[in-house]
Design an enzyme around this catalytic site. Structure first.
Site, PDB file in Angstrom:
ATOM      1  N   ASP A 167       9.347   2.785  -1.082  1.00  0.00           N
ATOM      2  CA  ASP A 167       8.407   3.503  -0.223  1.00  0.00           C
ATOM      3  C   ASP A 167       8.825   3.215   1.218  1.00  0.00           C
ATOM      4  OD1 ASP A 167       6.368   4.352   1.377  1.00  0.00           O
ATOM      5  OD2 ASP A 167       4.761   3.666   0.049  1.00  0.00           O
TER       6      ASP A 167
ATOM      7  N   LYS B 122       5.699   9.782   8.183  1.00  0.00           N
ATOM      8  CA  LYS B 122       5.599   9.282   9.564  1.00  0.00           C
ATOM      9  C   LYS B 122       6.696   9.827  10.481  1.00  0.00           C
ATOM     10  CE  LYS B 122       2.911   5.325   8.100  1.00  0.00           C
ATOM     11  NZ  LYS B 122       1.535   5.517   8.475  1.00  0.00           N
TER      12      LYS B 122
ATOM     13  N   TYR C  10       0.867  -1.177   0.000  1.00  0.00           N
ATOM     14  CA  TYR C  10       0.000   0.000   0.000  1.00  0.00           C
ATOM     15  C   TYR C  10       0.900   1.222   0.000  1.00  0.00           C
ATOM     16  CZ  TYR C  10      -3.291   3.467   1.974  1.00  0.00           C
ATOM     17  OH  TYR C  10      -4.065   4.576   2.213  1.00  0.00           O
TER      18      TYR C  10
HETATM   19  N1  HOZ Z   1      -1.376   1.503   6.785  1.00  0.00           N
HETATM   20  C1  HOZ Z   1      -1.710   2.880   7.031  1.00  0.00           C
HETATM   21  C2  HOZ Z   1      -0.477   3.669   7.092  1.00  0.00           C
HETATM   22  N2  HOZ Z   1       0.344   3.519   6.013  1.00  0.00           N
HETATM   23  C3  HOZ Z   1      -2.499   2.983   8.289  1.00  0.00           C
HETATM   24  C4  HOZ Z   1      -2.884   4.366   8.645  1.00  0.00           C
HETATM   25  C5  HOZ Z   1      -4.120   4.839   7.982  1.00  0.00           C
HETATM   26  O1  HOZ Z   1      -4.403   4.489   6.842  1.00  0.00           O
HETATM   27  O2  HOZ Z   1      -4.825   5.589   8.650  1.00  0.00           O
END
Ligand code: HOZ
Length: 429
Positions: free
Chosen positions: A240, A268, A146
């Site tokens: 990524d 992040k 993702y």
């Molecule tokens: N997997 C998502 C962060 N890359 C979780 C956070 C979200 O989508 O709110």
């Protein structure tokens, strides 16, 4: 009779009326595990407290950024001082240079960097840049990876898309999705085949350690093969590192696995808990970005002084190599305890871990791609999640999200987690 989550329930009812699904990001909604999402009042160190006053050991860590723990004193003090100087100028600041220098010094492949406001934005811009540089259109991505909610990458995506079992998202034009070629993670032969079949590939994008189908590490040599196949075919390799950057090592997964991508996306941790993203690469490639070059990308709040301050205060603490030794040691200790707890309860499971990223899968086979991750017994995961929550441990409310350990997770906190897991595993029988 009302229970001890009354206020979270009241708030959730209001939230659902006012916001789609009651949340501002789907995976927060507990849809995959059932029950009412806990509304959080405050957080400190490794602990979060909900609006009903219940405290939990937190392994979500805002989905990765809180590597120092919540409300770290130094970061908080830096933010307070920065706030007195105003919140946004829309003009260059020295802080942005300091942030760029910090990233360039740490991340092996990055010589120049552009700050944006989220990981999604970083990926969107990196894809555009790869297309602009190569003059090609297609992108290769991996099933279960993702990369934010970027239109062209919401194809066979992990994270909330996998959690909710959604089809490739309505609203993404077929003409865009057609330019996305998906292959299984950890299958370099499949990548070779895709290149043999398609000439128009601008880039291969990968989470070098996947966090968004749960934690799934690369097999030995996989990332190096991606590097090789992309180069041989004139395509760019994009790592990524929104999750892995400054988490698995100061230089991210590329430092850990010694593989150099052409472009890197970050987010992040580099924002220290404030909304930030970045993308970077070699000087040659980054000179294509406007106003140095023709590939347009912009942002009113990009390089925001408060976000830069929080990020810099965090990244400077991560200069100390002891940090990564501690995270590795904590991850190993926790996961060994969890394996032992599952064995004692005779519950089959597989635990994947790289440093401070980890996931329990309720399957007894190894998990190395989307097909093997999807074999996990999700109903069992949901029961385990709630049993842990009842014991005061807050895990990601999805099978397909990595859990994160912070520097505020003491040995005592880890031990407490293992004790909770003994009870939780036993309840699954
Ligand atoms: N997997 C998502 C962060 N890359 C979780 C956070 C979200 O989508 O709110």
């Amino acid at each position: 009779m009302r229970n001890d989550h009354d206020r979270s329930e009241d708030l959730y009812r209001r939230a659902v009326w006012l916001m789609p699904g009651g949340v501002n990001s789907p995976v927060r909604a507990f849809r995959a595990v059932g029950g009412t999402p806990r509304f959080i009042r405050e957080a400190k160190g490794a602990m979060i407290t909900d609006v009903d006053g219940r405290r939990y050991v937190d392994y979500v860590g805002s989905w990765g950024p809180m590597i120092l723990g919540h409300a770290d004193e130094e970061v908080m003090e830096a933010i307070k001082r920065a706030l007195e100087r105003g919140t946004s100028y829309g003009a260059p600041t020295e802080l942005e240079i300091e942030m760029a220098a910090e990233i360039v010094e740490a991340v092996p492949s990055v010589e120049m960097v552009r700050m944006v406001n989220s990981g999604t934005e970083a990926v969107m811009a990196a894809i555009r840049l790869a297309r602009g540089v190569t003059g090609r259109n297609k992108i290769v991505k991996f099933e279960g990876c993702y990369h934010g909610h970027v239109d062209s990458l919401l194809v066979r995506a992990g994270s909330g898309v996998a959690t909710l079992g959604l089809p490739d998202s309505p609203g993404v034009p077929a003409s865009l999705a057609q330019n996305t070629l998906t292959v299984p993670f950890n299958d370099a032969d499949a990548v070779e085949r895709v290149f043999a079949e398609h000439r128009d590939i601008a880039a291969v994008i990968v989470e070098p350690v996947v966090g968004n189908m749960g934690c799934v590490p690369p097999r030995p040599g996989f990332l190096a093969r991606l590097r090789d196949v992309a180069r041989r075919n004139g395509a760019l390799l994009i790592f990524d590192e929104v999750m892995t950057g400054f988490r698995l090592a100061r230089g991210g997964a590329q430092e850990l696995y010694d593989v150099t991508p052409d472009l890197t996306t970050l987010g992040k941790i580099i924002g220290g808990g404030l909304p930030v993203g970045a993308y970077g690469g070699s000087r040659d490639i980054m000179q294509y970005v406007a106003p140095a070059g023709p590939v347009y990308q912009a942002g009113t709040l990009a390089g925001n002084p408060i976000a830069m301050t929080a990020g810099l205060a965090t990244l400077r603490r991560l200069r100390d190599p002891h940090v990564y030794r501690r995270l590795e040691e904590a991850g190993a200790r926790l996961c060994a305890g969890l394996v032992e707890a599952a064995r004692a309860a005779d519950v089959p499971m597989t635990i994947n871990r790289v440093g401070s990223m980890w996931t329990i899968f309720f399957t007894d086979g190894p998990v190395w791609d989307w097909t093997t991750a999807a074999r996990s017994d999700r109903a069992r995961f949901a029961r385990f999640f709630h049993a842990m929550l009842d014991e005061g441990i807050y895990l990601p409310p999805s099978q397909f999200e990595a859990a994160f350990i912070s520097l505020a997770h003491t040995d005592e906190t880890l031990e407490r987690t293992v004790t909770a897991a003994r009870t939780a595993f036993a309840s699954l029988k």
